[in-house]
Design a protein around this motif. Structure first.
Motif, mmCIF file in Angstrom:
data_model
loop_
_atom_site.group_PDB
_atom_site.id
_atom_site.type_symbol
_atom_site.label_atom_id
_atom_site.label_comp_id
_atom_site.label_asym_id
_atom_site.label_seq_id
_atom_site.Cartn_x
_atom_site.Cartn_y
_atom_site.Cartn_z
ATOM 1 N N PRO A 263 0.815 -1.214 0.000
ATOM 2 C CA PRO A 263 0.000 0.000 0.000
ATOM 3 C C PRO A 263 0.847 1.262 0.000
ATOM 4 O O PRO A 263 1.921 1.307 0.590
ATOM 5 N N ALA A 264 0.345 2.286 -0.657
ATOM 6 C CA ALA A 264 0.960 3.609 -0.645
ATOM 7 C C ALA A 264 -0.133 4.630 -0.884
ATOM 8 O O ALA A 264 -0.965 4.469 -1.775
ATOM 9 N N GLU A 265 -0.142 5.686 -0.076
ATOM 10 C CA GLU A 265 -1.119 6.748 -0.280
ATOM 11 C C GLU A 265 -0.539 8.064 0.221
ATOM 12 O O GLU A 265 0.306 8.095 1.119
ATOM 13 N N VAL A 266 -1.003 9.148 -0.384
ATOM 14 C CA VAL A 266 -0.567 10.463 0.048
ATOM 15 C C VAL A 266 -1.071 10.699 1.462
ATOM 16 O O VAL A 266 -2.261 10.531 1.750
ATOM 17 N N ALA A 267 -0.168 11.053 2.361
ATOM 18 C CA ALA A 267 -0.539 11.280 3.759
ATOM 19 C C ALA A 267 -1.354 12.572 3.885
ATOM 20 O O ALA A 267 -1.187 13.508 3.089
ATOM 21 N N PRO A 268 -2.228 12.662 4.884
ATOM 22 C CA PRO A 268 -2.981 13.903 5.083
ATOM 23 C C PRO A 268 -2.107 15.088 5.474
ATOM 24 O O PRO A 268 -2.531 16.235 5.387
ATOM 25 N N TRP A 269 -0.890 14.820 5.899
ATOM 26 C CA TRP A 269 0.073 15.870 6.248
ATOM 27 C C TRP A 269 0.252 16.820 5.067
ATOM 28 O O TRP A 269 0.487 16.392 3.937
ATOM 29 N N ARG A 270 0.155 18.120 5.316
ATOM 30 C CA ARG A 270 0.376 19.092 4.240
ATOM 31 C C ARG A 270 0.782 20.434 4.847
ATOM 32 O O ARG A 270 0.502 20.724 6.013
ATOM 33 N N THR A 271 1.462 21.231 4.057
ATOM 34 C CA THR A 271 1.839 22.574 4.480
ATOM 35 C C THR A 271 1.658 23.548 3.323
ATOM 36 O O THR A 271 1.881 23.193 2.162
ATOM 37 N N ASP A 272 1.241 24.760 3.665
ATOM 38 C CA ASP A 272 1.134 25.830 2.674
ATOM 39 C C ASP A 272 2.364 26.726 2.678
ATOM 40 O O ASP A 272 2.375 27.770 2.014
ATOM 41 N N ARG A 318 12.182 23.541 9.829
ATOM 42 C CA ARG A 318 11.816 22.274 10.458
ATOM 43 C C ARG A 318 10.296 22.140 10.455
ATOM 44 O O ARG A 318 9.572 23.088 10.773
ATOM 45 N N PHE A 319 9.819 20.938 10.115
ATOM 46 C CA PHE A 319 8.395 20.621 10.156
ATOM 47 C C PHE A 319 8.199 19.342 10.962
ATOM 48 O O PHE A 319 8.872 18.338 10.713
ATOM 49 N N GLU A 320 7.288 19.366 11.924
ATOM 50 C CA GLU A 320 6.927 18.134 12.629
ATOM 51 C C GLU A 320 6.174 17.235 11.654
ATOM 52 O O GLU A 320 5.374 17.715 10.842
ATOM 53 N N THR A 321 6.411 15.943 11.726
ATOM 54 C CA THR A 321 5.825 15.052 10.734
ATOM 55 C C THR A 321 4.504 14.433 11.170
ATOM 56 O O THR A 321 3.874 13.732 10.386
ATOM 57 N N ARG A 322 4.099 14.676 12.392
ATOM 58 C CA ARG A 322 2.779 14.231 12.827
ATOM 59 C C ARG A 322 1.835 15.424 12.762
ATOM 60 O O ARG A 322 2.024 16.411 13.466
ATOM 61 N N ALA A 323 0.841 15.351 11.893
ATOM 62 C CA ALA A 323 -0.074 16.475 11.701
ATOM 63 C C ALA A 323 -0.861 16.736 12.978
ATOM 64 O O ALA A 323 -1.484 15.828 13.531
ATOM 65 N N PRO A 324 -0.879 17.981 13.482
ATOM 66 C CA PRO A 324 -1.535 18.264 14.755
ATOM 67 C C PRO A 324 -3.036 18.499 14.647
ATOM 68 O O PRO A 324 -3.704 18.644 15.655
ATOM 69 N N THR A 333 8.013 24.660 12.333
ATOM 70 C CA THR A 333 8.349 24.879 13.741
ATOM 71 C C THR A 333 9.297 26.053 13.872
ATOM 72 O O THR A 333 9.186 26.859 14.801
ATOM 73 N N TRP A 334 10.241 26.136 12.961
ATOM 74 C CA TRP A 334 11.126 27.295 12.865
ATOM 75 C C TRP A 334 11.604 27.455 11.438
ATOM 76 O O TRP A 334 11.556 26.511 10.636
#
Length: 442
Positions: A263-272, A318-324, A333-334
């Motif tokens: 399985p592979a799918e685009v994670a809901p994690w996203r950034t603008d 830096r980006f946290e990889t667990r979407a909050p 994050t910075w």
């Protein structure tokens, strides 16, 4: 007998072999020394684009024609090497038997198993063998592994990452063999065939061509950065995560497609964060990325020209990889600004986030090709505190040139590849290594 040998090779490739360093996997207890090791060989022309470590062997790829071992120029022999060579990590001795002749530059490397390495680029031949864009080479003699028959067409391979029998490739290509794959593919690491179950593609570039500039793989997630605004049809401006399952361990007599199906799918994690535009000649400006060793955050570096503190041009972040949140939206994050100079490479080791390019400064959000208030000089290479986002005191310096194109952290230190000859105030032509300091507890 042939079928049995094939199954044994599959079983070996399903395991993650010991002694192999890959981006995003090596944790350091402290910051590396600012004094480079004296044993690394020299690349005498061109540029180094990629580094891999296979056991105790360092493999170096790029665009160059000559190398020599460390020591006096009058003693060490100059050796011809066509865009690829290898040396012993401990001694710096160049492997005499590994001298494959690739007809065009190498842009990406990934460690194989049993003394092999994957090389990606836009080359078409390795010696007399046809190896279009991607090859699996033996370190013993530089020869291609004939069973690996990947033929990448329509562009260049610029990023590689492997786990077990899954080899991920990014670039600006259009096909793997007869199979259409735009800029991103999962490939059978044994046969070189495109995985039919992996069809996630980046798309809708701002420039004229979809490009993946960098990939990183950690803890079941593949990070992808480049010139695209969609990933698998979902909005993902220049950066996205794909949830990927590791290759399944199947019965020894399982057919090859069963080993690949995963399985592979685009994670809901996203950034603008990267929706904003930089200079017109940098439509896609994300250039390098690396997971922290535990996968908890992702470090990203960019080019783009001076953009001010409100844009992500010429920055490390830096980006946290667990979407909050339920929407998956993530903010950095910075962010650390160079003030107008490109960053191309990044390595996150837990103790530091190392950044390389042709930057003059860090901590410089108000600079516009100048040192703004609070800027610190970090010519060509620097280190950032992973929690505060501020530059660490570590400042070995290097000739800036085009910039650092390759970092690789390993248990003994940090390998560096670039286009210049001065690193840490010493002569280290295009390849260098900063060792971890030896402590009484080491």
């Amino acid at each position: 007998m042939f079928a049995r040998a094939t199954c044994l090779l599959v079983a070996v490739l399903t395991l993650v072999p010991p002694g192999i360093a890959a981006a995003g996997t090596t944790k350091h207890s402290g910051v590396v020394s600012a004094d480079p090791a004296n044993t690394t060989p020299h690349v005498l022309d061109g540029i180094v684009n990629a580094i891999a470590l296979v056991g105790g062997t360092v493999v170096v790829g790029g665009s160059f024609g000559e190398v020599r071992e460390a020591g006096s120029a009058g003693v060490a022999r100059v050796l011809p090497r066509a865009n690829l060579f290898a040396y012993d990590l401990a001694t710096g001795r160049i492997l005499p038997g590994f001298a494959p002749r690739l007809d065009r530059p190498v842009q990406a490397l990934a460690a194989g198993v049993r003394g092999t390495v994957y090389a990606g680029g836009r080359f078409t031949r390795t010696g007399g063998a046809r190896t279009r864009g991607l090859a699996l080479l033996r370190l013993s003699d530089g020869s291609p592994v004939s069973r690996f028959g990947a033929q990448v067409r329509g562009g260049t391979v610029t990023g590689l990452a492997r786990i077990g029998r899954h080899l991920y490739a990014g670039g600006d290509f259009t096909h793997v063999g007869p199979v259409a794959r735009t800029a991103l593919a999962r490939i059978d690491a044994v046969t070189g065939e495109a995985d039919p179950s992996f069809t996630i593609e980046p798309g809708a570039p701002r420039g004229g061509r979809t490009r993946v500039h960098a990939i990183s793989l950690s803890h079941g997630r593949l990070a992808v950065g480049g010139d695209f605004t969609t990933l698998g049809g979902l909005p993902r401006a220049q950066l996205g995560l794909i949830a990927v399952a590791p290759p399944a361990v199947t019965a020894p007599d399982a057919p090859s497609p069963g080993l690949l199906a995963s399985p592979a799918e685009v994670a809901p994690w996203r950034t603008d964060a990267y929706r904003g535009r930089c200079r017109a000649d940098f439509p896609g400006y994300v250039r390098g990325l690396d997971f922290a060793p535990d996968g908890s955050y992702l470090a990203v570096v960019t080019t783009g020209g001076p953009g001010g503190r409100d844009r992500m041009c010429d920055t490390a972040a830096r980006f946290e990889t667990r979407a909050p949140s339920e929407t998956g939206a993530v903010r950095p994050t910075w962010v650390n600004h160079t003030g107008g100079d490109s960053l191309y490479a990044v390595a996150a080791t837990g103790a530091a986030v190392y950044v390389g390019g042709h930057q003059r400064w860090l901590n410089n959000p108000d600079g516009r090709d100048s040192a703004g208030p609070g800027a610190v000089a970090r010519p060509g290479i620097g280190a950032i505190h992973p929690r505060t986002g501020r530059a660490l005191a570590w400042n070995p310096t290097r000739d800036r040139g085009i910039g650092i194109k390759a970092f690789l952290a390993h248990p003994g230190g940090l390998l560096v590849g670039s286009d210049t000859t001065r690193l840490g105030h010493e002569y280290h032509a295009r390849v260098g290594m900063f060792p971890l300091p030896i402590t009484p507890d080491s």
